[in-house]
Design a protein around this motif. Structure first.
Motif, PDB file in Angstrom:
ATOM      1  N   ASP A  23      12.723  32.119 -10.461  1.00 55.61           N
ATOM      2  CA  ASP A  23      12.565  30.661 -10.424  1.00 55.61           C
ATOM      3  C   ASP A  23      12.742  29.990 -11.782  1.00 55.61           C
ATOM      4  O   ASP A  23      13.036  28.800 -11.855  1.00 55.61           O
ATOM      5  N   TRP A  24      12.538  30.751 -12.860  1.00 56.63           N
ATOM      6  CA  TRP A  24      12.615  30.134 -14.175  1.00 56.63           C
ATOM      7  C   TRP A  24      14.050  29.680 -14.449  1.00 56.63           C
ATOM      8  O   TRP A  24      14.982  30.453 -14.370  1.00 56.63           O
ATOM      9  N   GLY A  25      14.179  28.407 -14.723  1.00 57.09           N
ATOM     10  CA  GLY A  25      15.502  27.821 -14.936  1.00 57.09           C
ATOM     11  C   GLY A  25      16.158  27.332 -13.667  1.00 57.09           C
ATOM     12  O   GLY A  25      17.197  26.681 -13.715  1.00 57.09           O
ATOM     13  N   ALA A  26      15.558  27.633 -12.514  1.00 61.56           N
ATOM     14  CA  ALA A  26      16.115  27.160 -11.248  1.00 61.56           C
ATOM     15  C   ALA A  26      15.705  25.712 -11.007  1.00 61.56           C
ATOM     16  O   ALA A  26      14.659  25.251 -11.456  1.00 61.56           O
ATOM     17  N   GLU A  27      16.511  25.009 -10.246  1.00 57.20           N
ATOM     18  CA  GLU A  27      16.299  23.584 -10.030  1.00 57.20           C
ATOM     19  C   GLU A  27      15.019  23.295  -9.258  1.00 57.20           C
ATOM     20  O   GLU A  27      14.296  22.339  -9.542  1.00 57.20           O
ATOM     21  N   GLY A  28      14.685  24.106  -8.297  1.00 64.29           N
ATOM     22  CA  GLY A  28      13.538  23.810  -7.434  1.00 64.29           C
ATOM     23  C   GLY A  28      12.202  23.821  -8.151  1.00 64.29           C
ATOM     24  O   GLY A  28      11.289  23.081  -7.788  1.00 64.29           O
ATOM     25  N   LEU A  29      12.044  24.659  -9.189  1.00 64.68           N
ATOM     26  CA  LEU A  29      10.767  24.760  -9.874  1.00 64.68           C
ATOM     27  C   LEU A  29      10.394  23.443 -10.543  1.00 64.68           C
ATOM     28  O   LEU A  29       9.246  22.996 -10.459  1.00 64.68           O
ATOM     29  N   ASP A  30      11.342  22.813 -11.203  1.00 68.89           N
ATOM     30  CA  ASP A  30      11.056  21.536 -11.870  1.00 68.89           C
ATOM     31  C   ASP A  30      10.562  20.491 -10.878  1.00 68.89           C
ATOM     32  O   ASP A  30       9.636  19.739 -11.168  1.00 68.89           O
ATOM     33  N   GLY A  31      11.171  20.464  -9.710  1.00 68.13           N
ATOM     34  CA  GLY A  31      10.757  19.491  -8.703  1.00 68.13           C
ATOM     35  C   GLY A  31       9.345  19.731  -8.221  1.00 68.13           C
ATOM     36  O   GLY A  31       8.563  18.783  -8.047  1.00 68.13           O
ATOM     37  N   ARG A  32       8.983  20.999  -8.013  1.00 72.19           N
ATOM     38  CA  ARG A  32       7.624  21.318  -7.572  1.00 72.19           C
ATOM     39  C   ARG A  32       6.606  20.989  -8.654  1.00 72.19           C
ATOM     40  O   ARG A  32       5.508  20.491  -8.364  1.00 72.19           O
ATOM     41  N   ILE A  33       6.971  21.257  -9.904  1.00 73.62           N
ATOM     42  CA  ILE A  33       6.070  20.939 -11.014  1.00 73.62           C
ATOM     43  C   ILE A  33       5.804  19.442 -11.082  1.00 73.62           C
ATOM     44  O   ILE A  33       4.657  18.995 -11.206  1.00 73.62           O
ATOM     45  N   GLU A  34       6.865  18.646 -11.004  1.00 73.76           N
ATOM     46  CA  GLU A  34       6.692  17.195 -11.111  1.00 73.76           C
ATOM     47  C   GLU A  34       5.897  16.638  -9.934  1.00 73.76           C
ATOM     48  O   GLU A  34       5.047  15.758 -10.120  1.00 73.76           O
ATOM     49  N   ARG A  35       6.159  17.133  -8.740  1.00 70.76           N
ATOM     50  CA  ARG A  35       5.429  16.637  -7.565  1.00 70.76           C
ATOM     51  C   ARG A  35       3.943  16.990  -7.653  1.00 70.76           C
ATOM     52  O   ARG A  35       3.079  16.132  -7.433  1.00 70.76           O
ATOM     53  N   ALA A  36       3.630  18.235  -7.988  1.00 75.56           N
ATOM     54  CA  ALA A  36       2.233  18.647  -8.080  1.00 75.56           C
ATOM     55  C   ALA A  36       1.513  17.909  -9.205  1.00 75.56           C
ATOM     56  O   ALA A  36       0.366  17.467  -9.048  1.00 75.56           O
ATOM     57  N   ALA A  37       2.188  17.748 -10.342  1.00 76.92           N
ATOM     58  CA  ALA A  37       1.577  17.048 -11.475  1.00 76.92           C
ATOM     59  C   ALA A  37       1.297  15.588 -11.138  1.00 76.92           C
ATOM     60  O   ALA A  37       0.252  15.040 -11.514  1.00 76.92           O
ATOM     61  N   GLY A  38       2.219  14.956 -10.425  1.00 76.97           N
ATOM     62  CA  GLY A  38       2.000  13.570 -10.024  1.00 76.97           C
ATOM     63  C   GLY A  38       0.811  13.428  -9.097  1.00 76.97           C
ATOM     64  O   GLY A  38       0.022  12.476  -9.205  1.00 76.97           O
ATOM     65  N   GLU A  39       0.651  14.379  -8.191  1.00 75.07           N
ATOM     66  CA  GLU A  39      -0.499  14.348  -7.281  1.00 75.07           C
ATOM     67  C   GLU A  39      -1.811  14.508  -8.049  1.00 75.07           C
ATOM     68  O   GLU A  39      -2.792  13.798  -7.795  1.00 75.07           O
ATOM     69  N   LEU A  40      -1.824  15.433  -9.005  1.00 75.16           N
ATOM     70  CA  LEU A  40      -3.046  15.647  -9.785  1.00 75.16           C
ATOM     71  C   LEU A  40      -3.362  14.424 -10.636  1.00 75.16           C
ATOM     72  O   LEU A  40      -4.523  13.984 -10.700  1.00 75.16           O
TER      73      LEU A  40
END
Length: 201
Positions: free
Chosen positions: A146-163
């Protein structure tokens, strides 16, 4: 607001710590936060001693105080035997029973294979629900590929926004209901808390 990252990574450098740092940076882009990192690797001996003598050492006591006083947590563990690590679980075992009650928590994990991604749902989410934390809907799992893959960044941003949204709402006392430390049934669904944060006019 105070954000504490609890990382159970064992190696240096650690992909677990890296994921925690990326999640914290994403929360920082969504809200103004002061970030503190608790490295459990450095507390391993004091955690073990706490189990045998009942008293935390100075560093462990400081970490416990930081977690209890945080407005929100990011917790990240490597996967061992299809679950969280023993060190990760041991740290939360030596916290005061109500330390996480009503506290927003973002759960995350790292592993060598995507096959372990369900660790978020079958291990971490039940643990923090039991501790009466308010777990954000999106957990983040990062496998080696997952490192460097496109999907990880999206999950990080979505989870961070929720928190960030949940931390801001609870910190300002604008949630639809207060979360009582003595009643898990008082935890408000995340969608309702987000709705309460949106402007009405």
């Amino acid at each position: 607001m105070k954000l504490v990252v609890v990382s159970a990574g064992l190696s240096v450098p650690s992909s677990t710590r890296l994921l925690g740092d990326r999640l914290a940076a994403a929360v920082g882009r969504a809200a103004e936060v002061d970030v503190q990192v608790v490295e459990l690797r450095e507390l391993a001996v004091e955690i073990a001693q706490n189990f045998t003598n009942g008293f935390p050492g100075r560093a462990l006591a400081a970490a416990q105080e930081a977690v209890a006083g945080a407005d929100g947590l990011i917790v990240v563990t490597p996967v061992f035997s299809a679950s969280y690590s023993g060190l990760f679980k041991s740290f939360f075992d030596v916290l005061e029973p109500e330390a996480l009650a009503g506290k927003p928590v973002l759960i995350a994990a790292t592993g060598g294979s995507a096959r372990h991604s369900l660790v978020l749902e079958h291990a971490l989410r039940p643990l923090f629900a039991y501790l009466k934390a308010v777990v954000v809907p999106t957990g983040v799992y990062a496998a080696s590929e997952d490192w460097g893959a496109e999907g990880l960044d999206g999950r990080i941003e979505r989870a961070a926004g929720e928190l960030a949204a949940l931390m801001a709402g609870l910190s300002a006392g604008r949630g639809p209901r207060a979360v009582r430390a003595d009643s898990f049934s008082a935890v408000v669904p995340f969608e309702e808390q987000l709705a309460a944060l949106r402007p009405t006019g």
